[in-house]
Motif scaffolding. Sequence first.
Motif, mmCIF file in Angstrom:
data_model
loop_
_atom_site.group_PDB
_atom_site.id
_atom_site.type_symbol
_atom_site.label_atom_id
_atom_site.label_comp_id
_atom_site.label_asym_id
_atom_site.label_seq_id
_atom_site.Cartn_x
_atom_site.Cartn_y
_atom_site.Cartn_z
ATOM 1 N N VAL A 156 58.420 -33.896 -9.825
ATOM 2 C CA VAL A 156 57.250 -33.297 -9.182
ATOM 3 C C VAL A 156 56.713 -34.226 -8.101
ATOM 4 O O VAL A 156 56.315 -33.786 -7.017
ATOM 5 C CB VAL A 156 56.156 -32.975 -10.221
ATOM 6 N N HIS A 164 58.791 -33.878 -4.853
ATOM 7 C CA HIS A 164 58.930 -32.585 -4.201
ATOM 8 C C HIS A 164 57.626 -32.069 -3.584
ATOM 9 O O HIS A 164 56.540 -32.538 -3.910
ATOM 10 C CB HIS A 164 59.467 -31.559 -5.193
ATOM 11 N N LYS A 167 54.519 -30.088 -3.220
ATOM 12 C CA LYS A 167 53.641 -29.720 -4.335
ATOM 13 C C LYS A 167 53.418 -28.209 -4.436
ATOM 14 O O LYS A 167 52.842 -27.729 -5.408
ATOM 15 C CB LYS A 167 52.296 -30.445 -4.208
ATOM 16 N N LEU A 219 60.041 -25.769 -10.038
ATOM 17 C CA LEU A 219 60.035 -27.116 -10.601
ATOM 18 C C LEU A 219 58.748 -27.362 -11.382
ATOM 19 O O LEU A 219 58.773 -27.899 -12.490
ATOM 20 C CB LEU A 219 60.181 -28.135 -9.480
ATOM 21 N N ARG A 220 57.628 -26.938 -10.822
ATOM 22 C CA ARG A 220 56.365 -27.100 -11.532
ATOM 23 C C ARG A 220 56.355 -26.271 -12.809
ATOM 24 O O ARG A 220 55.836 -26.691 -13.844
ATOM 25 C CB ARG A 220 55.200 -26.693 -10.624
ATOM 26 N N THR A 251 58.227 -28.062 -15.465
ATOM 27 C CA THR A 251 57.438 -29.205 -15.923
ATOM 28 C C THR A 251 56.319 -28.750 -16.849
ATOM 29 O O THR A 251 56.077 -29.362 -17.898
ATOM 30 C CB THR A 251 56.875 -29.969 -14.721
#
Length: 209
Positions: A126, A129, A131, A136-137, A140
């Motif tokens: 994170v 990358h 934001k 991806l978030r 996570t």
Amino acid sequence: MQPQPTTAAPATTPAADTDGNAQPTERLLSTAKLLFCRDGIHATGIDRIIAESGVARMTLYNRFGSKEGLLYAVLEREGEEWRDWFFSAVEAAGGTPAQKLKAVFPVLRSWFEREDYFGCAFINAVAEHDKSETRLRGLTLQHKGAVLAFFGRLAREAGIAAPEALAHQIGLLMDGAIVAAMVTQQPAMADHAAAAASAILDAALPAAA
């Protein structure tokens, strides 16, 4: 004093392959995981992953589509393996649910002490990358949600009145210790977080406990 965890932390080096058909995929995942965590995602190109894994470029694209697809697969695998190790090690510490919560940080210290400790793969990804990147978030948050749910269950079993709040407090201390240990290369960051967690937990426990 809490029992010392004996479960080994998950390794970043590839395990022995037993299925010939799985070997290329496993080599790609293991190599990419090590390089992404140790050297950084943006600093690791496809050519290096191909060279160090010994897998054909076409195999990577056929199985993962792109470097980003490989990254998502690495994170999914890392999350599953890390959670399996972490939850098992905390449970193996034994004792009451409150004692298991206090065992979180000795378990983390055993991870911090590894030569291949490079921080949390999710936090690192994170941080590297854009934001506004959502997949991806999402991965996570899914990982973090599973860890918080584990803490919340132990907190409820310990009789804590606000288990979700306690879970977030432990989670914040955990995230801070992970980053601090990665930056300073000092496993003792887990001990400092343990002292703070113990104070928070003792204050939240029912009087009878």
